[in-house]
Motif scaffolding. Structure first.
Motif, PDB file in Angstrom:
ATOM      1  N   TRP A 252       1.130  -1.253  -0.073  1.00 54.71           N
ATOM      2  CA  TRP A 252      -0.040   0.043  -0.083  1.00 54.71           C
ATOM      3  C   TRP A 252       0.923   1.372   0.054  1.00 54.71           C
ATOM      4  O   TRP A 252       1.970   1.444   0.898  1.00 54.71           O
TER       5      TRP A 252
ATOM      6  N   GLN B 246      -7.189  -2.198   3.528  1.00 48.35           N
ATOM      7  CA  GLN B 246      -8.328  -1.295   2.724  1.00 48.35           C
ATOM      8  C   GLN B 246      -9.137  -0.911   3.319  1.00 48.35           C
ATOM      9  O   GLN B 246      -9.590   0.126   3.005  1.00 48.35           O
TER      10      GLN B 246
ATOM     11  N   TYR C 170      -4.319   6.740  -2.734  1.00 47.75           N
ATOM     12  CA  TYR C 170      -3.148   5.492  -2.338  1.00 47.75           C
ATOM     13  C   TYR C 170      -3.385   4.564  -3.517  1.00 47.75           C
ATOM     14  O   TYR C 170      -3.970   4.513  -4.501  1.00 47.75           O
TER      15      TYR C 170
ATOM     16  N   CYS D 256      -2.218   0.630  -4.729  1.00 47.73           N
ATOM     17  CA  CYS D 256      -2.072  -0.875  -4.128  1.00 47.73           C
ATOM     18  C   CYS D 256      -1.225  -1.594  -5.112  1.00 47.73           C
ATOM     19  O   CYS D 256      -1.675  -1.803  -6.423  1.00 47.73           O
TER      20      CYS D 256
END
Ligand SMILES: Nc1ncnc2c1ncn2[C@@H]1O[C@H](COP(=O)(O)OP(=O)(O)OP(=O)(O)O)[C@@H](O)[C@H]1O
Ligand SMILES: Nc1ncnc2c1ncn2[C@@H]1O[C@H](COP(=O)(O)OP(=O)(O)OP(=O)(O)O)[C@@H](O)[C@H]1O
Ligand SMILES: [Mg+2]
Ligand SMILES: [Mg+2]
Lengths: 368, 391, 301, 314, 368
Positions: free
Chosen positions: B126, B248, B262, B264
């Protein structure tokens, strides 16, 4: 006794000393001069302030008012160790984890006295007190009397001017007490130090003291040598406090009887002929007559006045025999020789030795 | 049916987790029964012993969460757990649950003892877009780029990699690195076959090298809990975090949007493989008829398609059945679903190793990550030893 | 005559019957829980029980593994360090505070309450608070830095080498109040005359404390040491709340190892082996004490 | 007679020399409030007090701040804007899983656990101590020694056997079970306290009561108990604190609807939702510690007295 | 003393009693018969086993061997309350939380005596002991003497056959002690109960006892009435233990002197003419001569044998004056009238009253 002595003549001198714990006043305006080499005993019942006074002299308590002089030096604000005093406590207060030797020398070592000097002083103290064989033991391995001796030794090694004793013998049993009493007396005779000795045991006081100060509620009632205290107590309190069993007190009044003066109580007259200050006695005054148990004779036809009485209880005490008699509504104790025995209920004749009796004013309680 | 109270214990107490549990409760309550919530905070390590004491102590709850795998094996063997085969057969679990390994983990001696509820995968990196912007570097696309960008991040006062102090986080990060750096086969050889020579070999040495980088990058992340570490990423104080898909949920609670706020990277952007661990519910054997019935209802409810969707959306995990519609899923979740569909999956270490070996691994890696003076070589030696004695 | 006497002699078991009945809870606890539980634990430490106790013996395998585990060794080292330091500091601080409190000070009650109140709080609370105060981001370090000393570093909880001191600070905060109380009670029990004698002897205050009073307080020290020591062996909550054993394994303690392996790792055998080792440690502390306290030659009174 | 006269002249005599005697120190030695000794004494005590008070201060201050302020300011600064929100939240609103009733439920559970546990553990331990002090029988000292050694055993070691025992008796998970567990683990130290205390009471009192014909229980209830207030206070304080603060047994031997406050506290503190709500945590912490704290503040003086009577001797 | 008396004649009878604490033997094969209504005092130094014996009689300690009979009943294994005894302790042992009234009635309430009866008995005891005004107070509000009276009252209300006292007065000060001594004596005279009284104070023993049992290390050394004990101590220990100050002991041997027998020590001869058992004395035997301080006359020209001595220390004690004298290498104490004073170092002449002296065998230490 010379109360006008200048400070330097006295070994310990206490001026106008007062001490309060909070709002409680324990010592009140106390004055006391103790001569060099004197053995002074402070005697009084529990809680009268004896220990407090001693602690003040030692510097363990701060006076609220007044001054203390030792050897002419004002020590009111000095630390205890700088006052030239040594102190012996009732509970011995030995340092339990140190040997006797260490106990004796600890103060010296702290003061950095050279080792040779320490050894010398400890050896001397041990010799005086005959505790040489105990030097390596710890206090727990000593008997009560031995502990007390070590406690005295601790003061001894410090070469002090004044010894203070706070009921040093009252934790010991009767036998040991009488033995150590003699030892302390002997010690005083050989050292010639000033000693101040607190006790509530009158036998100790009478046998040891050069002078006795009798205290009550923080006030000295009488300061005199033992004989005077015993025979001419200044007031009722002192008279009752000293002597065991206690002086017999009869309440009554003075009357004129023939050419002399007499005492009358419960309808019985006692001639006061021979009383040492009979000239100061005025008829009509309410008084208390005090006669000590050993100053009453039983069935001894002395030729003088005789009184009838009945034996109530007999207490044989070995050398003496104590009789409790009923006489004209009073109970009276009389001491006779231990070999003379009476049966309870026996009728006896009493004669009173008025030359050694005391007459007190009923109100002021002072001796007349 | 009569309303029956069923106490359910679990350790889902963080924001996203609690919201997800609420969905389960809602669904169960809708069947006319009552979900009594028995949350025990402080992660499985704290909660599991309590659950086990209660089961062995004769005061079992109605149902309890375990990580699915071998944690409840002995309870089953001791006959303390309820056999769910009847429910499973009636509901055709064998057909709908995917991947099938999930159900395998629930099966002991041919009987089914647990109801899997979700798939969690560990293999995610992340990244905070804001942090990289601040450091003036592009958001990395894979692990190597990430390592390369570390100095820039550090210069900007940002911790490159957030790792919380709880031991399982370091362990998890290592396992993720292993899949990414050494690949699926090596992973299986080490953890499935417990091959100590591989564990001592050069491939794993590379993994340790990478772990060493991670260790250096994680210096300064003075937090304990995983979600606090996630929070460092959310707030841009840290560049990235290796953490499972449950992270998440935290981004969601913080109202951050995948892709925008963000990024991932599944499989750290290197090997797009995810593990299929997850949570499952176990049902202790109860004497009370009513409750036993309610247990069956609950088991059924847990795997109900609607419940699966609602729960997993909140939890940030993947549903255990393929036949549900996840239109609402976000970016990252869709990536996960894709990988799952491709079959690029491995089993989770919880399923492969006993709790005992896991714990030993945790001890090793938490020490490794906290103690810079421990060389990767030493660590690898100890790692090989653990694998050699693992069961 | 003698025969007649013996005839009247009642059964020994029935004498003090009430006392014996009343002691049943104690006897049961001692025998069943403490002795029984201990033997059970030791017994099962020779098995490879996992989640549930099982009678499959593996000899001393568990012990071999235990002593090969770096975490256990660290835990033992930590316990030794923490134990020695906490014993020394508790006694020193507790005694110093008690000695200060014994100076007939004003506000004695206030000070006593201040020193004692942390003892009312659990280790969990203690750990939480100190974790927070020692947190580098907003605790002492950041405050001092914000005052201008920007290079100031005080971050024990995240520095493996000194983390144990961070725990120590919290433990002392929680526990020294009780030690102070015990010491104060001991000081108050010292004969007033001893103090007077020392003053007359001209012995300075600190020497009186050091050379006379402290040796006299031996029983108090023994009681205190026993209380502190039993707490040290058991230390667990504090570490969990403050550091969870971290960073890494640098603040692990044996009790936590036991707990973790018994319950988290589901390896009861390992946990039992570790707890058996703890019992051995305890025995090493307790036996000499019990000997001193109850053993031969103890003086009465 | 002469003596009385001299005594009577004493006053005059002293007056005559008074000026000379008045010189030099007199009365109370002056004690400056700021003497070096006092500065050392109160200085040290003050610094120590600061160390002990700091955490409490931080807890209180933090619990009164809002989250934004906490994120900004340092932990020692007083709150700019006092808010009781965290307290309300900690008490009534904080969530664990699905339960959002804060500590309030745990509080009453704790009361329900603590009261019987304290009463029963003290009852048992006081009788034990009494029997050990006054009615020694063969083996009593041995059991006592075992008990004392038991005080050192880490609780974790005992949990497993106890779970098994309680399960076999069939009271696992009940309040009775928990009370028994607390009584067992309170027994060693309490028995020691009570034994030492009863040993310190004069043995003659016990003998007098026996001559008066009182038996085991009569002596205990009518003679010993009324004299034992200080030690009961100590025992009470120790147990209230210990049991109230207990986490391990509370969590292992209860179920969620009977969780004590500490478990609830742990749940709240560890249920991190995004960022840690330090203010709520601190409020919860204070609330949890409040009962033992109050007990200490109220009976601290008796505590020291009781410690002196029970712990130090013997 | 009649050791052959049958059990039923005695109020308390102890047969072959032994008691060990672990390996320490405290009482050894002790036999003692106490007559009905007798006041028996157990006297001995600390630790000799007096309290242990009393506790055995009370049933507070279990005998290791032997039997105890009270009023003819074997009570060896009875509970204390069933023995018909009441006990009074040194430290009073009052129940601090109860009022005086409750203290007195506790035993009765435990025994479920009807309230009316309790009230009657408490009232009677309170009257006998004159503590009616104190009934509502708690022990803490009483003086030492009052407390001791209540303690006695507690035994009184229970209407017991035998009173046991364990040093009841030794916590009190001298004055109170002598007062309460008289009261106890009076109580005994009016109640006529059997009383067993432990003390280490010989004055108490001598004044109170019908018979005294002197103990040493758990063995009774002599059991006799006070006069016999005082005048004819059975052995050296008893002689030294009784009397204050202690008897003077001189070590020497018997010699033939003229027609009679004499004692010779340090080269000085003492005629034993008049000694009560002089016919049993054989010359040449090593002996110890014991003379009490009051049996030596100072400067009282009795016409008999005179010895020179020097005054070493003088201890005035009010009624008496105690002199410590040096005489032929011995130190000797002599008691003279308090009015007679001597100076230290004075030379005096002593005459010994041999009719009341004791001669002990140096080896067996028994009186000859
Ligand atoms: N520290 C103190 N605070 C308050 N009052 C005190 C203190 N010390 C002594 N007193 C009181 O002062 C009075 C005198 O006490 P002190 O110790 O001098 O008596 P004492 O004559 O030595 O008695 P004893 O013979 O019992 O030793 C007593 O009434 C006592 O209660
Ligand atoms: N419980 C006990 N255990 C071991 N020894 C004891 C015990 N009680 C007493 N003793 C010992 O027995 C002996 C006699 O004790 P006891 O109390 O009867 O003496 P005493 O004559 O009453 O002395 P005192 O005058 O001091 O009261 C003493 O040496 C004592 O140490
Ligand atoms: Mg005094
Ligand atoms: Mg005795």
């Amino acid at each position: 006794m010379n109360m006008n002595s200048t400070v330097s003549n006295a070994s310990v001198s206490i001026k106008d000393l007062s001490l309060n714990f909070g709002s409680v006043s324990v010592l009140k305006d106390l004055n006391l001069d103790i001569n060099d080499g004197e053995f002074l005993v402070l005697l009084g019942s529990s809680g009268c302030g004896k220990s407090t006074l001693l602690n003040c002299i030692a510097g363990l308590l701060d006076a609220s008012e007044g001054q203390i002089f030792i050897k002419g030096k004002n020590v009111t604000w000095e630390e205890p160790k700088d006052r030239g005093i040594g102190m012996v406590f009732q509970s011995y207060a030995l340092y339990p984890q140190m040997t006797v030797e260490k106990n004796l020398s600890f103060g010296l070592r702290v003061a950095k006295v050279p080792q040779a000097e320490i050894d010398k002083r400890v050896a001397r103290a041990a010799e005086i007190l005959q505790i040489q064989p105990l030097l390596k033991r710890k206090p727990a391995e000593l008997s009560g009397g031995q502990r007390q001796r070590v406690a005295i030794g601790r003061a001894l090694v410090r070469d002090v001017d004044v010894f203070l004793f706070d009921e040093p013998l009252s934790n010991l049993d009767a036998k040991l007490r009488s033995e150590l009493r003699v030892e302390i007396k002997r010690l005083h005779q050989s050292l010639e130090n000033t000693m101040i000795y607190v006790t509530h045991d009158q036998i100790e006081a009478l046998t040891l003291a050069d002078r006795i100060a009798i205290m009550k509620s923080g006030i000295i009632q009488q300061l005199d040598d033992p004989t005077t205290i015993y025979n001419r107590p200044r007031n009722l309190f002192v008279a009752g406090f000293i002597g065991s069993p206690s002086m017999n007190f009869l309440r009554g009044e003075l009357i004129q009887s023939g050419d002399g003066i007499a005492f009358r109580a419960n309808g019985v007259n006692f001639s006061l002929a021979g009383y040492d200050a009979s000239e100061t006695l005025q008829p009509g005054r309410k008084v208390v007559l005090g006669v000590r148990p050993e100053h009453i004779k039983v069935n001894e036809n002395t030729g003088g006045e005789e009184h009838d009485a009945t034996v109530d209880i007999e207490e044989p005490m070995g050398a003496d025999n104590l009789l409790w008699l009923k006489h004209a509504g009073h109970t009276m104790s009389v001491r006779v020789n231990g070999a003379r025995r009476f049966s309870v209920g026996a009728k006896v004749k009493l004669s009173f030795d008025m030359t050694v009796a005391s007459v007190f004013d009923a109100e002021s309680e002072l001796r007349l | 049916a009569n309303a029956t109270d069923l106490e359910v214990t679990h350790w889902w107490t963080s924001g996203g987790e609690a919201a997800a549990v609420a969905e389960l409760a809602k669904a169960f309550d809708a069947t006319g029964n009552h979900w009594v919530d028995g949350a025990i905070a402080g992660s499985g390590g704290t909660a599991r012993p309590i659950m086990i004491s209660r089961i062995t102590g004769g005061d079992p709850m109605g149902a309890t969460q375990f990580n699915h795998g071998r944690q409840a094996e002995e309870l089953v063997q001791a006959g303390l757990m309820r056999d769910l085969t009847d429910v499973a057969t009636a509901e055709h679990w064998k057909d709908i649950i995917r991947p099938s390994s999930l159900l395998d983990s629930c099966t002991i001696d041919g009987k089914i003892y647990c109801a899997p509820v979700n798939i969690h995968s560990w293999q995610w990196l992340w990244l905070s877009n804001a942090a990289f912007k601040k450091a003036g570097v592009a958001v990395p696309k894979n692990w190597d780029e990430f390592v390369a960008s570390a100095p820039a991040l550090e210069k900007a006062g940002i911790i490159p990699l957030a790792v919380g102090g709880q031991p399982w986080q370091a362990t998890g990060a290592f396992d993720v690195l292993m899949v990414a750096v050494a690949g699926k086969d090596v992973f299986n050889k080490v953890f499935k076959d417990k091959d100590a020579t591989v564990a001592a070999g050069p491939e794993i040495a590379k993994v340790f090298k990478a772990a060493d980088d991670a260790r250096k990058m994680s210096k300064g992340s003075n937090v304990q809990d995983w979600n606090q570490a996630t929070n460092l990423v959310i707030t841009g104080k840290a560049g990235g975090q290796i953490m499972g898909d449950w992270a998440q949920g935290e981004f969601q609670v913080a109202k951050q949007v995948a892709g925008k706020d963000y990024t991932c990277l599944p499989g750290l952007g290197v090997n797009e493989i995810i593990s299929t661990g997850g949570d499952a519910f176990y049902f202790p054997l109860l004497k009370d008829e009513e409750k036993s019935k309610a247990q069956a209802v609950l088991a059924k409810t847990l795997l109900d398609p609607k419940t699966q969707v609602a729960f997993n959306l909140k939890k940030g995990s993947l549903p255990v059945r393929a036949d549900v519609d996840l239109a609402a899923a976000n970016d990252c979740m869709k990536k996960g679903l894709d990988i799952l569909a491709k079959g690029n999956v491995i089993q989770g270490t919880d399923q492969l190793l006993s709790a005992d070996s896991q714990k030993q691994k945790e001890d090793l890696f938490s020490e490794f990550f906290a103690n810079p003076s421990m060389t990767p070589e030493d660590a690898q030696k100890r790692f090989a030893k653990i694998i050699a004695s693992a069961d | 005559m003698t025969g007649q006497a013996q005839a009247g002699r009642p059964n020994k078991l029935l004498r003090n019957l009430n006392a014996k009945i009343a002691s049943i809870p104690m006897i049961l606890t001692a025998l069943v829980i403490f002795v029984g539980g201990t033997f059970w634990t030791v017994f099962y430490s020779f098995t490879n029980s996992k989640l549930l106790p099982r009678l499959s013996f593996v000899g001393i395998d568990q012990y071999e593994r235990l002593w090969a585990a770096p975490r256990w060794v660290t835990a033992i080292e930590n316990l030794a360090l923490y134990g020695i330091l906490s014993l020394i500091f508790s006694l020193v601080i507790g005694f110093l505070l008690a000695a200060l409190m014994d100076q007939k000070i004003r506000f004695e009650n206030t000070f006593r309450t201040i020193f004692l109140y942390p003892f009312a709080l659990s280790f969990i609370v203690t750990g939480l608070v100190w974790q927070w105060i020692l947190n580098p981001e907003f605790g002492v370090q950041s405050v001092v830095r914000s005052l201008g000393w920007t290079s100031f570093t005080f971050n024990p909880l995240y520095t493996p080498e000194i983390v144990i001191y961070g725990i120590l600070i919290a433990a002392l905060w929680q526990g020294t109040g009780l030690v102070m109380c015990l010491m104060l009670a001991g000081l108050r029990g010292i004969d007033e005359d001893i103090w007077k004698a020392a003053r007359v002897d001209g012995i300075p205050m600190w020497k009186t404390y050091l050379l006379i009073v402290i040796p006299m307080m031996r029983p108090v020290f023994i009681t205190t040491i026993v209380i502190i020591a039993s707490g040290i062996v058991k230390v667990y909550d504090l570490v969990v709340a403050q550091t969870s054993g971290g960073p890494g394994i640098s603040s692990e303690v044996p009790a936590k190892y036991v707990y973790d392996y018994m319950f988290q790792a589901q390896n009861l055998g390992q946990g039992f082996a570790a707890s058996t080792m703890m019992l051995v440690t305890v025995a090493i502390i307790i036996v000499p004490w019990a000997y001193l306290e109850f053993g031969g030659g103890r003086k009465r009174g | 007679m002469a003596n009385i006269e001299t005594l009577n002249t004493t006053a005059a005599g002293i007056d005559a020399v008074a000026p000379r005697l008045g010189e030099g120190p007199r009365g109370q030695k002056p004690r400056r409030a700021l003497s070096a000794r006092n500065i050392m004494l109160y200085g040290t005590l003050g610094v120590a007090a600061l160390y002990y008070l700091l955490p409490l201060y931080v807890m209180v201050v933090t619990s009164l701040k809002g989250m934004p302020e906490i994120r900004l300011g340092n932990i020692f600064s007083p709150p700019m804007e006092i808010t009781f929100e965290p307290w309300v939240k900690a008490w009534a609103e904080a969530c664990t899983g699905l339960n959002c009733d804060g500590l309030s439920r745990g509080f009453w559970n704790s009361v329900r656990i603590t009261v019987p546990s304290v009463i029963i553990s003290i009852a048992i331990a006081s009788v034990n101590g009494y029997a050990l002090a006054n009615w020694r029988f063969k083996g009593s000292e041995l059991f006592f020694s075992i008990l004392i050694i038991g005080a050192f055993i880490p609780y974790q070691v005992m949990i497993y056997p106890i779970v098994i025992i309680l399960r076999e008796i069939g009271i696992y998970g009940t309040l009775t079970g928990l009370v028994i567990v607390h009584s067992i683990f309170g027994m060693p130290i309490l028995t020691l306290l009570f034994r030492n205390y009863f040993v310190s009471l004069p043995e003659e009192l016990f003998k007098a009561a026996r001559v008066d014909g009182a038996g085991f229980w009569q002596i205990f209830l009518q003679i010993m108990l009324p004299m034992s207030l200080p030690i009961f206070v100590v025992a009470m304080i120790l147990q209230v604190t210990g049991i109230w603060n207990d986490f391990l047994f509370g969590v292992v031997f209860t179920r969620p609807d009977t969780y004590p406050m500490t478990v609830q506290l742990n749940n709240i503190v560890n249920s991190v939702q995004g960022v840690k709500e330090y203010n709520v945590n601190m409020a919860a912490t204070i609330l949890t510690g409040l009962v033992p704290l109050i007990v200490y503040f109220v009976s601290g003086r008796l505590f020291v007295r009781g410690i002196a009577a029970g712990a130090v001797k013997g």
